[in-house]
Design an enzyme around this catalytic site. Structure first.
Site, short mmCIF file in Angstrom:
data_model
loop_
_atom_site.label_atom_id
_atom_site.label_comp_id
_atom_site.label_asym_id
_atom_site.label_seq_id
_atom_site.Cartn_x
_atom_site.Cartn_y
_atom_site.Cartn_z
CG ASP A 112 -4.46 5.00 -2.88
OD1 ASP A 112 -4.23 5.67 -1.83
OD2 ASP A 112 -4.87 3.97 -3.09
CG ASN A 113 0.61 7.69 -0.91
OD1 ASN A 113 0.45 8.91 -0.70
ND2 ASN A 113 1.66 7.11 -0.70
CB ILE A 162 4.95 3.95 5.88
CG1 ILE A 162 5.55 4.03 4.57
CG2 ILE A 162 4.14 2.86 6.63
CD1 ILE A 162 6.09 2.80 4.37
CD GLU A 189 -2.41 2.01 0.90
OE1 GLU A 189 -2.68 3.22 1.02
OE2 GLU A 189 -3.02 1.39 0.17
CG ASP A 190 2.84 4.71 1.97
OD1 ASP A 190 2.97 5.19 0.65
OD2 ASP A 190 2.64 5.70 2.57
CG HIS A 238 -3.78 2.75 5.76
ND1 HIS A 238 -4.99 3.09 5.85
CD2 HIS A 238 -3.60 3.09 4.22
CE1 HIS A 238 -5.65 3.43 4.58
NE2 HIS A 238 -4.75 3.38 3.79
CG ASN A 248 -5.63 6.93 3.43
OD1 ASN A 248 -4.43 6.68 2.98
ND2 ASN A 248 -6.72 6.35 2.72
CG ASP A 249 -0.15 8.99 3.05
OD1 ASP A 249 0.67 8.45 4.14
OD2 ASP A 249 0.10 9.52 2.24
CG HIS A 288 -6.09 1.04 10.28
ND1 HIS A 288 -6.58 2.43 10.44
CD2 HIS A 288 -5.80 1.27 8.76
CE1 HIS A 288 -6.36 3.42 9.34
NE2 HIS A 288 -5.75 2.76 8.50
CG ASN A 296 -6.18 7.82 -0.34
OD1 ASN A 296 -4.89 7.46 -0.02
ND2 ASN A 296 -7.08 6.95 -0.26
#
Ligand SMILES: *[C@@H]1O[C@H](CO)[C@@H](O)[C@H](O)[C@H]1NC(C)=O
Ligand SMILES: *[C@@H]1O[C@H](CO)[C@@H](O)[C@H](O)[C@H]1NC(C)=O
Ligand SMILES: *[C@@H]1O[C@H](CO)[C@@H](O)[C@H](O)[C@H]1NC(C)=O
Length: 354
Positions: free
Chosen positions: A268-269, A116, A53-54, A114, A167-168, A133, A223
């Protein structure tokens, strides 16, 4: 009379939900197909099977990758396994991903990482901040990174009333960071309703031990968040509104919006290419396929590059696009010296040489 009023209200309510549901379907456009954009030298990273995810890369070329996110409404290939942080040294000829050991004194079984963000202090200590989470709550975990032992030592858990549905995160000083809250509501049902009604109650907050405050609000679902190379601007991706907000950072940490860049994909990121200052966005071209996961017709991946983001006309180009046959549900892309890492919400990770 009372009944008539109630019926009218119910009718109006249903009409509103219907109208918003239609708008929601348009926002999460199911029918958009992905035009492939291939890169020559790419391969899937061995050992990463349940999301990436990250990704955050240190100036030295060490990449941290968060894996194993369990998030309501998103698929997970290992729902019972705790999440992990992988490390990859991009200076190596054939970099491999290795799961980092995590020190005791931290509940590893409920680790659900999630967003980082890394931070290096004046003594060159490397800190990794992780949005976690555990049991679907939100905390921020601070670790120090021990390079020789390839391990993370847990220092501290941060919880706060405003740090919900986080989220971030982007860390800018010792225990000083911005974080995005992607939903106002914390229960899955209410969060879904919030998304369909498009309430725009999501926000960005600033956290420090002395002060916690909301610094930007009115997002549909804030996000990814990141900072420009000169640390003067903050970029926020509003995933369901399909846009990127460019914000100016003030000395008191407040943010003011400079502009919004509208795109045709769920953003998203965000990361910044350290060589050029360009913004790289990991995007979801077809959101419905992500929400209603079908391995026969999987969600695709898309990475965009935004050049001269502060100028009148930023140039947007597609770096990579795939219909899901190789990579599903890209969430982030990060560059280091001509090497590109593309992460996903729940699928694998791609390593490319440009
Ligand atoms: C989805 O996107 C495609 C291509 O961008 C467009 O032709 C189509 O009308 C869109 N559908 C909806 C429901 O918005
Ligand atoms: C997004 O990228 C930034 C910059 O690399 C990182 O700090 C952040 O944690 C990432 N977040 C997510 C949710 O992918
Ligand atoms: C996805 O792309 C691959 C290769 O480009 C192609 O073979 C495949 O048929 C495509 N799948 C779908 C569902 O469009």
């Amino acid at each position: 009379m009372g009944k008539l009023v109630a019926l009218t209200l119910l009718g109006a309510g249903l009409a509103l939900v219907g109208e918003r549901l239609l708008a929601f379907r348009q926002r999460t456009n199911v029918s958009r197909e992905v035009e492939p954009v291939e890169l020559q030298k790419c391969h899937l990273i061995e050992g990463i099977e349940t999301g990436s995810e990250d990704i955050d890369i240190l100036p030295s070329g060490l990449a941290f990758i968060s894996s194993g996110l369990k998030y309501p409404g998103m698929p997970s290939f290992a729902p019972d396994e705790p999440g992990k942080i992988f490390l990859m040294d991009l200076n190596e000829q054939n970099p491999r991903a290795q799961a980092l050991k995590i020190s005791d004194g931290f509940d590893k079984t409920s680790f659900n990482p999630h967003g980082i963000s890394t931070f290096i202090d004046r003594d060159h200590t490397v800190y990794l901040y992780v949005v976690n989470h555990p049991h679907m709550k939100s905390t921020v975990e601070i670790f120090t990174f021990e390079e020789k032992q390839r391990s993370l030592i847990h220092l501290k858990t941060i919880k706060h009333e405003l740090l919900k549905s986080v989220n971030d995160i982007v860390v800018l000083g010792p225990e000083q960071f911005y974080a995005t809250r992607d939903h106002y509501f914390t229960s899955f049902f209410m969060a879904l309703l919030e998304m369909i009604l498009d309430l725009h109650w999501s926000y960005v907050l600033f956290y420090s031990p002395r002060e916690v405050k909301v610094v930007a609000e009115g997002f549909s679902s804030a996000n990814g968040i990141t900072v420009s190379l000169d640390k003067k601007y903050i970029y926020v991706a509003d995933v369901t509104a399909k846009n990127i907000h460019v914000m100016k950072k003030h000395d008191n940490w407040d943010l003011t919006q400079l502009k919004v860049i509208q795109l045709d994909t769920l953003v998203d990121n965000l990361t910044v290419d350290p060589a050029t200052g360009d913004v790289l966005a990991g995007c979801h071209p077809n959101a419905m396929k992500l929400l209603l996961y079908n391995p026969q017709d999987p969600p695709g991946s898309e990475v965009l590059r935004l050049q001269n983001i502060l100028s009148e006309k930023p140039q947007v180009s597609t770096v990579y696009a795939n219909n899901g046959s190789v990579l599903q549900g890209s969430s982030v892309a990060s560059m280091y010296h001509g090497k590109l890492l593309i992460g996903t919400v729940f699928h694998r990770a791609l390593y490319c040489e440009l």
